[in-house]
Design an enzyme around this catalytic site. Structure first.
Site, PDB file in Angstrom:
ATOM      1  N   LYS A 147       0.849  -1.191   0.000  1.00 46.10           N
ATOM      2  CA  LYS A 147       0.000   0.000   0.000  1.00 46.10           C
ATOM      3  C   LYS A 147       0.883   1.239   0.000  1.00 46.10           C
ATOM      4  CE  LYS A 147      -2.131  -0.533   3.981  1.00 46.10           C
ATOM      5  NZ  LYS A 147      -2.861  -0.302   5.255  1.00 46.10           N
ATOM      6  N   LYS A 174      -7.036  -6.494  -1.082  1.00 45.53           N
ATOM      7  CA  LYS A 174      -7.759  -5.892   0.041  1.00 45.53           C
ATOM      8  C   LYS A 174      -8.636  -4.736  -0.444  1.00 45.53           C
ATOM      9  CE  LYS A 174      -5.381  -4.970   3.710  1.00 45.53           C
ATOM     10  NZ  LYS A 174      -4.241  -4.446   4.513  1.00 45.53           N
TER      11      LYS A 174
END
Length: 238
Positions: free
Chosen positions: A28, A90
Site C-alpha cells: 500500500k 484488500k
C-alpha cells in the site's frame, strides 16, 4: 499465534519486511490514505522480486480508497491488482449505502478478496454477517483516520472480540489493524486475531517514513512472544 502483517510501499521495503520477521507482506501507499493503492507496476515488481528470491510469504495489496458508490471502479481495480500476482486483494468496506452490494459483487468476482471493514463510524453487524456468509478467505477491521488514535480507541475490546469470534466461526481468518503500536500487544494477545497489521510502529517517524529494520525485528519478536503468553491490557480502551 497472531501473525505479523507489515505494510510496505516498494521492493526494498518488501525485502526488508520479509527478512525482518513479517508473516504477511501487504502492499500500500501510506501517503495516500488508510488503504492507499500503489501503481500496478510497483505491485508487480514487488511480487516478482519476492518470488525470484524464493520468498513464499503471502502477499496482499490494496486497491486504494474507493467509495461504496464506485462499484464498477472497485471491481475493475480488483482485477487489475490481482493480475499483478498477489495472493489477496484488500478492499475497504465503509459503513455506507451500497456496501452490501459491493460485498456481494466481491464475493463472486474471482480473485481472493479480503474485505477491510473501516471502523471509524462503528461496524454494521448485519454487514459483517453478510460478509461472513460469503466465501472470503479473511476479513479485517481497520481505521481510516490514523491521527485519531488506534483501533482500540475506536472500538471497545469486547466489540473487537466479537468481530474476531464472528469471523473465525465462519471459517475465515480474522485480522486487525489501525495505528497499532508496541503498547497494544497485550490487548492483541487477549484478542488473538489470526494476523495484525502494522506500519507506523515499524517506521522511523510517521507511517509515511522509512521502514526500520530494528523496530520491525523487535515488534516481530514481541508480538509472537506476547501472543503465546497473554497478559493484562495496559492501553486505554474506548
Amino acid at each position: 499465534m497472531t501473525r505479523l502483517l507489515v505494510s510496505v510501499r516498494d521492493v526494498p521495503e518488501a525485502l526488508l519486511a520479509a527478512g525482518g520477521g513479517a508473516d504477511f507482506i501487504d502492499l500500500k501507499e501510506p501517503r495516500d490514505g488508510a488503504l492507499g493503492g500503489l501503481a500496478l507496476e510497483t505491485i508487480a515488481a514487488v511480487v516478482a522480486a519476492l518470488r525470484e528470491r524464493a520468498i513464499g510469504l503471502p502477499v496482499s495489496a490494496t486497491i486504494g480508497d474507493l467509495g461504496m458508490d464506485q462499484l464498477a471502479a472497485i471491481l475493475a481495480r480488483v482485477q487489475a491488482v490481482a493480475a499483478c500476482g498477489v495472493d489477496y486483494v484488500k478492499v475497504g468496506i465503509e459503513r455506507a449505502p451500497g456496501a452490501g452490494a459491493v460485498l456481494d459483487a466481491l464475493a463472486t468476482c474471482g480473485p481472493a478478496v479480503v474485505p477491510v471493514f473501516i471502523a471509524d463510524r462503528g461496524l454494521d453487524a448485519a454487514l459483517l454477517r453478510r460478509a461472513c456468509d460469503s466465501s472470503f478467505p479473511a476479513l479485517m477491521v481497520d481505521t481510516a483516520d490514523k491521527l485519531a488514535g488506534s483501533l482500540f480507541d475506536v472500538m471497545a475490546l469486547p466489540d473487537l472480540q466479537r468481530f474476531v469470534d464472528t469471523v473465525r466461526s465462519s471459517g475465515a481468518l480474522a485480522g486487525v489493524a489501525g495505528a497499532l503500536r508496541l503498547p497494544h500487544l497485550p490487548a492483541l494477545a487477549r484478542l488473538q486475531p489470526d494476523f495484525a497489521g502494522f506500519r507506523t510502529a515499524v517506521c522511523s517517524g510517521s507511517r509515511s517514513g522509512a521502514l526500520d529494520r530494528q523496530r520491525l525485528q523487535a515488534l516481530a519478536a514481541q508480538l509472537h512472544d506476547t501472543a503465546l503468553a497473554p497478559v493484562a491490557v495496559s492501553v486505554p480502551v474506548a
